[in-house]
Write a protein that holds these residues in place. Structure first.
Motif, PDB file in Angstrom:
ATOM      1  N   GLN A   1      -1.891   4.927  -7.208  1.00  0.00           N
ATOM      2  CA  GLN A   1      -3.348   4.908  -7.263  1.00  0.00           C
ATOM      3  C   GLN A   1      -3.941   6.304  -7.077  1.00  0.00           C
ATOM      4  O   GLN A   1      -4.878   6.677  -7.779  1.00  0.00           O
ATOM      5  CB  GLN A   1      -3.909   3.941  -6.215  1.00  0.00           C
ATOM      6  N   VAL A   2      -3.387   7.061  -6.141  1.00  0.00           N
ATOM      7  CA  VAL A   2      -3.877   8.430  -5.915  1.00  0.00           C
ATOM      8  C   VAL A   2      -3.634   9.280  -7.152  1.00  0.00           C
ATOM      9  O   VAL A   2      -4.503  10.045  -7.584  1.00  0.00           O
ATOM     10  CB  VAL A   2      -3.209   9.054  -4.670  1.00  0.00           C
TER      11      VAL A   2
ATOM     12  N   ALA B   1       0.828  -1.208   0.000  1.00  0.00           N
ATOM     13  CA  ALA B   1       0.000   0.000   0.000  1.00  0.00           C
ATOM     14  C   ALA B   1       0.861   1.256   0.000  1.00  0.00           C
ATOM     15  O   ALA B   1       0.547   2.233  -0.690  1.00  0.00           O
ATOM     16  CB  ALA B   1      -0.936  -0.004   1.202  1.00  0.00           C
ATOM     17  N   ALA B   2       1.959   1.238   0.747  1.00  0.00           N
ATOM     18  CA  ALA B   2       2.846   2.400   0.796  1.00  0.00           C
ATOM     19  C   ALA B   2       3.498   2.628  -0.564  1.00  0.00           C
ATOM     20  O   ALA B   2       3.600   3.763  -1.034  1.00  0.00           O
ATOM     21  CB  ALA B   2       3.914   2.210   1.866  1.00  0.00           C
TER      22      ALA B   2
ATOM     23  N   GLY C   1       2.452   1.381  -3.622  1.00  0.00           N
ATOM     24  CA  GLY C   1       1.496   1.542  -4.703  1.00  0.00           C
ATOM     25  C   GLY C   1       0.432   2.592  -4.456  1.00  0.00           C
ATOM     26  O   GLY C   1      -0.289   2.965  -5.377  1.00  0.00           O
ATOM     27  N   GLY C   2       0.335   3.059  -3.238  1.00  0.00           N
ATOM     28  CA  GLY C   2      -0.697   4.045  -2.915  1.00  0.00           C
ATOM     29  C   GLY C   2      -0.551   5.331  -3.702  1.00  0.00           C
ATOM     30  O   GLY C   2      -1.527   5.893  -4.180  1.00  0.00           O
ATOM     31  N   ALA C   3       0.683   5.789  -3.849  1.00  0.00           N
ATOM     32  CA  ALA C   3       0.917   7.030  -4.594  1.00  0.00           C
ATOM     33  C   ALA C   3       0.490   6.881  -6.048  1.00  0.00           C
ATOM     34  O   ALA C   3      -0.072   7.812  -6.636  1.00  0.00           O
ATOM     35  CB  ALA C   3       2.397   7.405  -4.506  1.00  0.00           C
TER      36      ALA C   3
END
Length: 146
Positions: free
Chosen positions: A66-67, A59-60, A62-64
């Protein structure tokens, strides 16, 4: 498979959907078979749920991405809606479509680099602590830009 299901079986759009679905399942099975044969994965690891720590790392990293993708999609949707409201003839919308295509052609490389950077730089930052992490992240960003 498409021509067979669309035309021969006379399924039309439903045939296209079935053909696409079947090809995706066959490709997934072939890929999984290759991974298992080369011993890159095991059934035990495929069927096991990931730990919370592993999910947090994913999440850390790939989160950027996705956002960023969500923000771009919302911006494109908003701009397209606004352009379509400018005139009823469709000229502005057509000009916008041409401009958007040119932007996409020119922006493919930049988009790819920025996506890779949004994964690599946070990974470098999380791999170390302090000044070492900052230096590693800067080095990774410099490699991407040169």
């Amino acid at each position: 498979l498409d021509p067979l299901l669309i035309f021969s079986a006379r399924l039309g759009v439903a045939g296209a959907g079935l053909a696409t679905s079947a090809s995706q399942w066959l490709a997934a099975a072939a890929y999984l078979s290759l991974l298992l044969r080369r011993k890159l994965v095991r059934w035990a690891t495929i069927l096991r749920l990931p730990s919370r720590a592993a999910l947090a790392r994913i999440a850390a990293a790939g989160g950027a991405v996705q956002v960023r993708s969500l923000a771009l999609n919302l911006a494109f949707l908003s701009i397209t809606r606004r352009v379509q409201s400018l005139d009823s003839s469709g000229v502005a919308a057509a000009a916008h479509a041409v401009t958007l295509q040119l932007w996409q052609i020119g922006g493919v490389v930049l988009f790819a680099l920025s996506t890779v950077a949004s994964i690599i730089v946070p990974a470098e930052l999380s791999s170390s602590k302090g000044a070492e992490a900052t230096a590693a992240a800067r080095a990774a960003a410099s490699r991407l830009l040169c």
